[in-house]
Design an enzyme around this catalytic site. Structure first.
Site, mmCIF file in Angstrom:
data_model
loop_
_atom_site.group_PDB
_atom_site.id
_atom_site.type_symbol
_atom_site.label_atom_id
_atom_site.label_comp_id
_atom_site.label_asym_id
_atom_site.label_seq_id
_atom_site.Cartn_x
_atom_site.Cartn_y
_atom_site.Cartn_z
ATOM 1 N N ARG A 41 18.028 23.234 -35.812
ATOM 2 C CA ARG A 41 18.737 23.038 -36.344
ATOM 3 C C ARG A 41 20.400 22.268 -36.294
ATOM 4 N NH1 ARG A 41 17.870 29.459 -38.464
ATOM 5 N NH2 ARG A 41 16.320 28.993 -39.951
ATOM 6 N N LYS A 199 0.631 39.227 -39.939
ATOM 7 C CA LYS A 199 0.377 40.220 -40.565
ATOM 8 C C LYS A 199 -0.035 40.034 -42.597
ATOM 9 C CE LYS A 199 3.966 44.018 -39.060
ATOM 10 N NZ LYS A 199 4.768 44.379 -39.291
ATOM 11 N N GLY A 353 10.136 28.998 -38.645
ATOM 12 C CA GLY A 353 10.053 29.947 -37.781
ATOM 13 C C GLY A 353 9.074 29.842 -37.246
ATOM 14 N N GLY A 378 12.374 32.823 -43.464
ATOM 15 C CA GLY A 378 12.606 33.406 -44.921
ATOM 16 C C GLY A 378 12.543 32.176 -45.982
HETATM 17 C C1 3PG Z 1 16.720 31.760 -40.564
HETATM 18 O O1 3PG Z 1 17.209 32.244 -39.125
HETATM 19 O O2 3PG Z 1 16.400 32.644 -40.872
HETATM 20 C C2 3PG Z 1 18.383 32.226 -41.304
HETATM 21 O O3 3PG Z 1 19.395 31.906 -40.192
HETATM 22 C C3 3PG Z 1 18.721 33.155 -42.177
HETATM 23 O O4 3PG Z 1 19.018 34.654 -40.817
HETATM 24 P P1 3PG Z 1 19.299 35.943 -41.930
HETATM 25 O O5 3PG Z 1 17.511 36.409 -41.383
HETATM 26 O O6 3PG Z 1 20.126 36.339 -40.830
HETATM 27 O O7 3PG Z 1 19.762 36.321 -43.120
#
Ligand code: 3PG
Length: 401
Positions: A41, A199, A353, A378
């Site tokens: 990142r 899931k 992720g 997310g």
């Molecule tokens: C992530 O790692 O998906 C983002 O940096 C957002 O972090 P958070 O889910 O703690 O808001």
């Protein structure tokens, strides 16, 4: 079809020379004992930072790190990130107040500071107006390059942006919106989506959205167990979400009604436990999963089926590993899917992720060949679900991108 970037100005077109530039980045990187274990990142944010330096901006970088619950926590300091920015970076001990102001007002053109973790102030997550105004005092122009955080309506990605007439996106955010936006608005067909992970419940909204767009939907990983169980297969000791069987059946019916080719594993690699080694793993048909074993990876016949779909596709979106890829005995399926994507000529997009980690674990040569690997977890899922994300919408000014 409107561009996904419609109305969002790029940093290229913003007047940043000599200006104090608030640059929201996502430096929420994994840390072990204070050491960064994956700096992707940060590396991905460097082109925007470099551009701002070259144009003589006074660069104020800001980010969150982790989820501190009770104010400042030294373990969640952004200090380790500062070293990776490739130049001397001042780190005020707080992101607002006199300490931050002093550092920011001392910056000369082309110099950079990194504010301390924004979430040390609970107001950040509350999108608090007073906190936004305090942050706004530090800058003249606002640029968001924190794709990983744009699904959060938090102060630094939402309320703050509204306070700037000159606001826009950095190169990373631009690339993410363009790539993931293309997936949802105008994917070239055949479009194949590959979903994995543990899931069904985590992916239901994205499955719903993708069923409207894809030619084939491949389901692997532990979530496939629930679909296979819904089709009447006996999955032994495998992880099955018993309360999601009806949901899985509805998805299967929906796919059929829409003429979507829903691809489930035909063979799986099983073992007695997740701790099993190579010698204890065995490949079986999904019709013959032993009662005392669990599925931990997809098998070679399934890999061949998926590779065939990838070979025919013009667009491929992948989110979620095909098995427990962190253990070598169960990594082959995930790595083979990554390789098939790398070898394909399709527009290949990897959601962030776990899937991004899996592609890097498969090999940097493979990772380099992907058209886009998202830095958002997310955020990328929510974008593909078709949601309007607060940190993106707030940047639309009505002016052309
Ligand atoms: C992530 O790692 O998906 C983002 O940096 C957002 O972090 P958070 O889910 O703690 O808001």
């Amino acid at each position: 079809m409107a561009s996904p970037l419609q109305g969002i100005r790029s940093i290229r077109d913003l007047p940043i020379e000599q200006q104090r530039l608030f640059l929201r980045v996502d430096f929420n990187v994994p840390l072990e004992d204070g050491r960064i274990t994956d700096d992707s990142r940060i590396r991905e944010a460097l082109p925007t930072i470099k551009h701002a330096i070259e144009r003589g901006a006074r660069v104020v970088c800001a980010s969150h790190m982790g989820r501190p619950k009770k104010g400042p926590d030294p373990k969640l300091s952004l200090e380790p990130c500062a070293e990776l920015l490739g130049q001397e970076v001042t780190l005020p001990e707080d992101c607002v107040g006199d300490a931050a102001k002093k550092v920011v007002f001392d910056l000369r053109a082309g110099q950079v500071c990194l504010l301390e973790n924004l979430r040390f102030h609970p107001e950040e997550e509350k999108d608090d107006d007073g906190f936004c105004r305090q942050l706004a005092q530090l800058a003249d122009v606002y640029v968001d390059d924190a794709f990983g955080a744009v699904h959060r309506a938090h102060a630094s990605v939402h309320g703050l942006a509204k306070l700037f007439r000159d606001r826009g996106c950095g190169f990373l955010l631009e690339k993410e919106i363009q790539a993931l936006g293309t997936i949802i608005t105008s994917p070239e067909k055949p479009f194949v989506a590959i979903l994995g992970g543990a899931k069904v419940s985590d992916k239901i909204a994205v499955v719903d959205s993708l069923l409207e767009k894809v030619s084939a939907l491949v389901v692997g990983g532990a979530m496939a167990n629930t679909f296979l169980a819904a089709r009447g297969k006996n999955m032994g000791k495998s992880l099955v979400e018993a309360d999601k069987l009806a949901l899985a059946r509805t998805i299967l019916e929906k796919a059929e009604a829409k003429g979507v080719d829903l691809v489930l594993p035909v063979d799986v690699v099983v073992a007695a436990s997740t701790q099993a080694g190579e010698g204890d793993a065995q490949t079986v048909s999904v019709d013959g999963v032993p009662a005392d074993k669990m599925a931990l990876d997809i098998g070679p016949r399934t890999v061949a089926e998926i590779a065939k779909r990838i070979g025919e596709a013009k667009t491929v979106f992948w989110n979620g590993p095909m098995g427990l890829f962190e253990r070598p005995a169960f990594a082959r399926g995930t790595f083979a899917v990554a390789r098939a994507m790398a070898d394909s000529r399709a527009f290949t997009v990897v959601g962030g992720g776990d899937s991004a980690a899996a592609v890097h674990a498969a090999g940097e040569d493979i990772a380099k060949k992907m058209k886009h690997i998202s830095t958002g977890g997310g955020a990328s899922l929510e974008l593909v679900e078709g949601k309007k994300l607060p940190g993106i919408e707030v940047l639309r000014t009505g002016e052309t991108a």
